[in-house]
Design a protein around this motif. Structure first.
Motif, PDB file in Angstrom:
ATOM      1  N   UNK A 105       0.832  -1.208   0.000  1.00 23.49           N
ATOM      2  CA  UNK A 105       0.000   0.000   0.000  1.00 23.49           C
ATOM      3  C   UNK A 105       0.867   1.259   0.000  1.00 23.49           C
ATOM      4  N   UNK A 106       1.955   1.248   0.781  1.00 20.13           N
ATOM      5  CA  UNK A 106       2.856   2.408   0.825  1.00 20.13           C
ATOM      6  C   UNK A 106       3.492   2.647  -0.541  1.00 20.13           C
ATOM      7  N   UNK A 107       3.902   1.566  -1.195  1.00 20.26           N
ATOM      8  CA  UNK A 107       4.511   1.703  -2.516  1.00 20.26           C
ATOM      9  C   UNK A 107       3.509   2.247  -3.529  1.00 20.26           C
ATOM     10  N   UNK A 108       2.242   1.851  -3.399  1.00 15.64           N
ATOM     11  CA  UNK A 108       1.204   2.416  -4.271  1.00 15.64           C
ATOM     12  C   UNK A 108       1.156   3.934  -4.129  1.00 15.64           C
ATOM     13  N   UNK A 109       1.221   4.403  -2.893  1.00 15.65           N
ATOM     14  CA  UNK A 109       1.179   5.848  -2.646  1.00 15.65           C
ATOM     15  C   UNK A 109       2.396   6.544  -3.250  1.00 15.65           C
ATOM     16  N   UNK A 110       3.572   5.936  -3.084  1.00 22.34           N
ATOM     17  CA  UNK A 110       4.799   6.519  -3.637  1.00 22.34           C
ATOM     18  C   UNK A 110       4.709   6.602  -5.157  1.00 22.34           C
ATOM     19  N   UNK A 111       4.229   5.525  -5.774  1.00 21.18           N
ATOM     20  CA  UNK A 111       4.113   5.479  -7.237  1.00 21.18           C
ATOM     21  C   UNK A 111       3.114   6.519  -7.732  1.00 21.18           C
ATOM     22  N   UNK A 112       1.990   6.646  -7.024  1.00 21.80           N
ATOM     23  CA  UNK A 112       0.984   7.642  -7.406  1.00 21.80           C
ATOM     24  C   UNK A 112       1.560   9.055  -7.352  1.00 21.80           C
ATOM     25  N   UNK A 113       2.374   9.321  -6.342  1.00 21.24           N
ATOM     26  CA  UNK A 113       2.969  10.645  -6.199  1.00 21.24           C
ATOM     27  C   UNK A 113       3.955  10.946  -7.327  1.00 21.24           C
ATOM     28  N   UNK A 114       4.629   9.908  -7.818  1.00 18.93           N
ATOM     29  CA  UNK A 114       5.584  10.116  -8.909  1.00 18.93           C
ATOM     30  C   UNK A 114       4.878  10.508 -10.201  1.00 18.93           C
ATOM     31  N   UNK A 115       3.709   9.911 -10.450  1.00 21.85           N
ATOM     32  CA  UNK A 115       2.931  10.251 -11.635  1.00 21.85           C
ATOM     33  C   UNK A 115       3.710  10.061 -12.927  1.00 21.85           C
ATOM     34  N   UNK A 116       3.541  10.998 -13.851  1.00 24.29           N
ATOM     35  CA  UNK A 116       4.210  10.929 -15.156  1.00 24.29           C
ATOM     36  C   UNK A 116       5.724  10.968 -15.014  1.00 24.29           C
TER      37      UNK A 116
END
Length: 396
Positions: free
Chosen positions: A165-176
């Motif tokens: 779940x934490x990695x999902x948040x990190x990936x979402x923040x990175x975006x494009x």
């Protein structure tokens, strides 16, 4: 395939009367009531009421016999309460648009005599949070395999789910930016998620999505060879979880056939490969290293490869200052074998980064004894041992 039987301590349940293989479609049923989740509560109540009133006598009787944990004052509220209590399969994303049915598939082999259970909530919650949510929404305590694990195993499982779940948040923040500017770092996050799912021992929509994300990332960077493989793996998981005739399985099966059809293909040419350029004849572990672009660091005493991105990453592949992980930097390691002959990486997180061991101690055939050792899932490397205390290691 299964029968309704008494399950000790739980009441009635579906129990396999023969072995059910992973990926088997267990249920395929038409929806009795369908709603648009975006409508307001009043329109929702009206829609459900009309559909229930339009049911045949037998279907309506079956509907009214279902459990309802919500208080009600009239028929419309009763129908709504029954729907809210029992509409869990829609939440599990098991609707097959092609055949217009709810489907349930075996996510693992189910042995004869084993109870068949389904997912009530997204699994990315710890045990305490799951139990609380289930009690609130369905008014019962769930006792599936995951929730019934011994305390230590349950805590390990919770850590894995929370890290996913934490990695999902990190990936979402990175975006494009994560796709085009720092793709290697983003790929490492997907790699870690897949490893965690494998350790968790389950295939579900989250596991499939990790492969989908990896496929889209590498294809956007013109890497068709890896894109094809990731798309194949995504399609395979979708087939297991939702069926080969499901939209995601068909979509990603087609993408595997021609990854260049992805809409973002070629936005960057950083990793350009042809679709047939995957290496042949590699050992499985070496193939995974190639697939995920893992670069193993040099062992103690070896000269660093100045061209290695594992040793000298690009600026965009450095961790963010607000999400820095020391494992990104402390990479001195040696390989050891356990009692079963399995090779395991031992990474040094000591202040001296492993230099407290004299070169004469780091010799093939020597025995390494470590106190209080635990497995560790690394973001950048394969699982191994994360050693921090120089007082707890001895080389004999």
């Amino acid at each position: 395939m299964y029968a309704l039987q008494d399950v000790p301590g739980k009441g009635k349940g579906l129990v396999a009367i023969e072995k059910i293989s992973k990926g088997t479609r267990i249920l395929s049923e038409e929806a009795v009531v369908t709603v648009n989740e975006s409508v307001g509560s009043e329109r929702l109540r009206t829609s459900i009421c009309k559909q229930v009133e339009a049911l045949g006598e037998n279907q309506r009787r079956d509907f009214l016999s279902m459990h309802n944990i919500h208080p009600y004052r009239n028929a419309a509220e009763q129908y709504l309460g029954i729907f809210r209590t029992n509409s869990l399969l829609a939440e599990a994303k098991n609707w097959n648009e092609k055949i217009k049915r709810h489907t349930v598939h075996a996510l693992k082999d189910i042995n004869k005599g084993e109870e068949i259970t389904i997912i009530y909530l997204a699994p990315l919650k710890n045990r305490k949070a799951r139990q609380k949510a289930l009690q609130k929404k369905f008014d019962f305590t769930y006792l599936c395999h995951l929730c019934s694990l011994p305390l230590e195993q349950s805590q390990e499982s919770d850590k894995r789910l929370e890290e996913i779940h934490r990695l999902d948040d990190v990936i979402d923040q990175l975006g494009t930016e994560g796709i085009l500017v720092s793709p290697l770092r983003t790929l490492r996050y997907f790699d870690q998620q897949v490893r965690l799912y494998n350790e968790q021992g389950r295939e579900d929509v989250g596991f499939a999505q990790a492969f989908v994300n990896a496929a889209q990332l590498v294809i956007a960077n013109s890497d068709l060879a890896r894109g094809r493989i990731f798309a194949e793996r995504a399609a395979s998981v979708w087939k297991t979880t939702l069926g080969g005739d499901s939209t995601p399985a068909i979509k990603h099966g087609a993408l595997a056939q021609d990854p260049s059809k992805y809409e973002l293909f070629g936005v960057s040419t950083k990793w350009k490969t042809k679709v047939d350029e995957a290496p042949q004849g590699l050992e499985p572990s070496d193939f995974e290293d190639w697939l995920w672009r893992r670069e193993k660091p040099k062992a103690l005493g070896q000269l660093a490869n100045l061209r290695s991105r594992a040793t000298f990453p690009g600026f965009t592949d450095l961790p963010d200052e607000n999400d820095a992980d020391q494992e990104f930097y402390k990479r001195s390691n040696i390989e050891i074998k356990d009692i079963n002959g399995i090779t395991i990486p031992l990474y040094f997180y000591t202040d001296s980064r492993g230099n407290e061991l004299a070169p004469r101690q780091v010799q093939k055939g020597y025995t390494v004894a470590i106190l209080y050792v635990k497995r560790h899932a690394f973001i950048f490397y394969e699982p191994g041992i994360r050693h921090k205390d120089p007082q707890t290691i001895k080389v004999l």
